[in-house]
Design a protein around this motif. Structure first.
Motif, mmCIF file in Angstrom:
data_model
loop_
_atom_site.group_PDB
_atom_site.id
_atom_site.type_symbol
_atom_site.label_atom_id
_atom_site.label_comp_id
_atom_site.label_asym_id
_atom_site.label_seq_id
_atom_site.Cartn_x
_atom_site.Cartn_y
_atom_site.Cartn_z
ATOM 1 N N SER A 95 28.433 18.824 -15.110
ATOM 2 C CA SER A 95 27.525 18.415 -14.036
ATOM 3 C C SER A 95 28.265 18.202 -12.713
ATOM 4 O O SER A 95 27.650 17.868 -11.710
ATOM 5 C CB SER A 95 26.790 17.130 -14.425
ATOM 6 N N CYS A 96 29.583 18.432 -12.704
ATOM 7 C CA CYS A 96 30.399 18.235 -11.502
ATOM 8 C C CYS A 96 30.509 19.543 -10.731
ATOM 9 O O CYS A 96 30.856 20.576 -11.297
ATOM 10 C CB CYS A 96 31.779 17.727 -11.904
ATOM 11 N N GLU A 97 30.218 19.494 -9.418
ATOM 12 C CA GLU A 97 30.315 20.696 -8.585
ATOM 13 C C GLU A 97 31.716 20.872 -8.008
ATOM 14 O O GLU A 97 32.219 21.984 -7.916
ATOM 15 C CB GLU A 97 29.292 20.621 -7.452
ATOM 16 N N MET A 106 34.093 14.705 -7.248
ATOM 17 C CA MET A 106 33.853 14.333 -5.846
ATOM 18 C C MET A 106 32.441 14.688 -5.390
ATOM 19 O O MET A 106 31.927 14.107 -4.452
ATOM 20 C CB MET A 106 34.875 15.014 -4.936
ATOM 21 N N LYS A 107 31.810 15.651 -6.059
ATOM 22 C CA LYS A 107 30.438 16.032 -5.717
ATOM 23 C C LYS A 107 29.747 16.522 -6.979
ATOM 24 O O LYS A 107 30.312 17.317 -7.731
ATOM 25 C CB LYS A 107 30.432 17.122 -4.653
ATOM 26 N N CYS A 108 28.537 16.043 -7.197
ATOM 27 C CA CYS A 108 27.792 16.411 -8.407
ATOM 28 C C CYS A 108 26.782 17.519 -8.107
ATOM 29 O O CYS A 108 26.377 17.720 -6.960
ATOM 30 C CB CYS A 108 27.058 15.193 -8.967
ATOM 31 N N LYS A 109 26.373 18.201 -9.143
ATOM 32 C CA LYS A 109 25.335 19.223 -9.006
ATOM 33 C C LYS A 109 23.980 18.562 -8.770
ATOM 34 O O LYS A 109 23.836 17.337 -8.917
ATOM 35 C CB LYS A 109 25.294 20.085 -10.275
ATOM 36 N N GLN A 118 32.248 9.943 -11.528
ATOM 37 C CA GLN A 118 31.455 10.457 -12.651
ATOM 38 C C GLN A 118 30.068 10.841 -12.157
ATOM 39 O O GLN A 118 29.587 10.313 -11.157
ATOM 40 C CB GLN A 118 31.331 9.387 -13.756
ATOM 41 N N CYS A 119 29.415 11.742 -12.884
ATOM 42 C CA CYS A 119 28.059 12.184 -12.527
ATOM 43 C C CYS A 119 27.045 11.610 -13.515
ATOM 44 O O CYS A 119 27.260 11.666 -14.729
ATOM 45 C CB CYS A 119 27.988 13.705 -12.526
ATOM 46 N N ALA A 129 20.379 4.478 -6.218
ATOM 47 C CA ALA A 129 20.510 5.898 -5.879
ATOM 48 C C ALA A 129 20.289 6.108 -4.385
ATOM 49 O O ALA A 129 19.334 5.587 -3.818
ATOM 50 C CB ALA A 129 19.509 6.710 -6.682
ATOM 51 N N GLN A 130 21.186 6.883 -3.758
ATOM 52 C CA GLN A 130 21.071 7.252 -2.346
ATOM 53 C C GLN A 130 20.731 8.740 -2.283
ATOM 54 O O GLN A 130 21.615 9.585 -2.450
ATOM 55 C CB GLN A 130 22.385 6.964 -1.613
#
Length: 201
Positions: A95-97, A106-109, A118-119, A129-130
């Protein structure tokens, strides 16, 4: 007679070497398209070694493995520089981009939120959640309000018609993290004071 046989064998050997050299040139020409930036390239597996500044990206297609030299690693990978070869290493979480290391995202899908590398599909407790940043932000859960303080004006409790009183509440446990979203921790309100002080102060 022996001399003729020797010459014939020499001619056949020369023809075989010429054929092999032509085949190698054809293979090399065909590989150039898939071997950009390669130092060593295989007909079956693509790049094996890259130029110093490039990263070696290896992926699988069924049981076959292919290599390619790239300037930057694609989404889902991060670059690791080494003494002999620079590699693109896959992020552990699907799930990590993009990730900083194998286990730190550093950025999730899409449809996932980032929290402490972590995602998550849903943000953990004590976080919110933002949607704009796709991150989970720490939230504060303060304790109860204190009693209202004495009504004062410029440090005095009398001698004026109106003053201000305050109350506070604290966040129990460890100090809240930087950037945490906390509700109001201090409140003030207007209050009536004793206009005349005892003893004529």
């Amino acid at each position: 007679m022996q001399w003729i046989i020797f010459m014939l064998l020499l001619f056949i050997s020369s023809m075989e070497m010429l054929t092999q050299n032509r085949w190698k040139k054809q293979v090399s020409a065909g590989l150039l398209e898939n071997c950009t930036g390669c130092v060593l390239c295989s007909e079956d597996n693509g790049c094996i070694t890259c130029h110093h500044r490039l990263f070696l990206l290896i992926w699988r297609d069924g049981i076959r493995q292919y290599g390619m030299c790239v300037h930057t690693c694609p989404p889902g990978y991060f670059g690791v520089r080494g003494l002999e070869v620079n590699r693109c290493t896959k992020c552990r979480s699907p799930s990590c981009e993009s990730c900083f290391s194998r286990d730190f995202c550093m950025k999730c899908k899409d449809k996932f939120y980032l929290h402490k590398g972590q995602c998550f599909r849903q943000c953990p407790p004590s976080t919110a959640a933002q949607p704009d940043t796709r991150e989970c932000q720490e939230t504060c859960e303060p304790g109860p309000w204190s009693e209202w303080s004495a009504c004062t004006h410029e440090g005095r409790t009398c001698g004026c018609k109106w003053g201000v009183e305050t109350r506070v509440r604290e966040v129990p446990g460890a100090t809240r993290e930087e950037g945490a979203t906390c509700p109001t921790l201090l409140e003030t309100r207007k209050c009536r004071m004793r206009k005349h002080c005892p003893g004529g102060e």
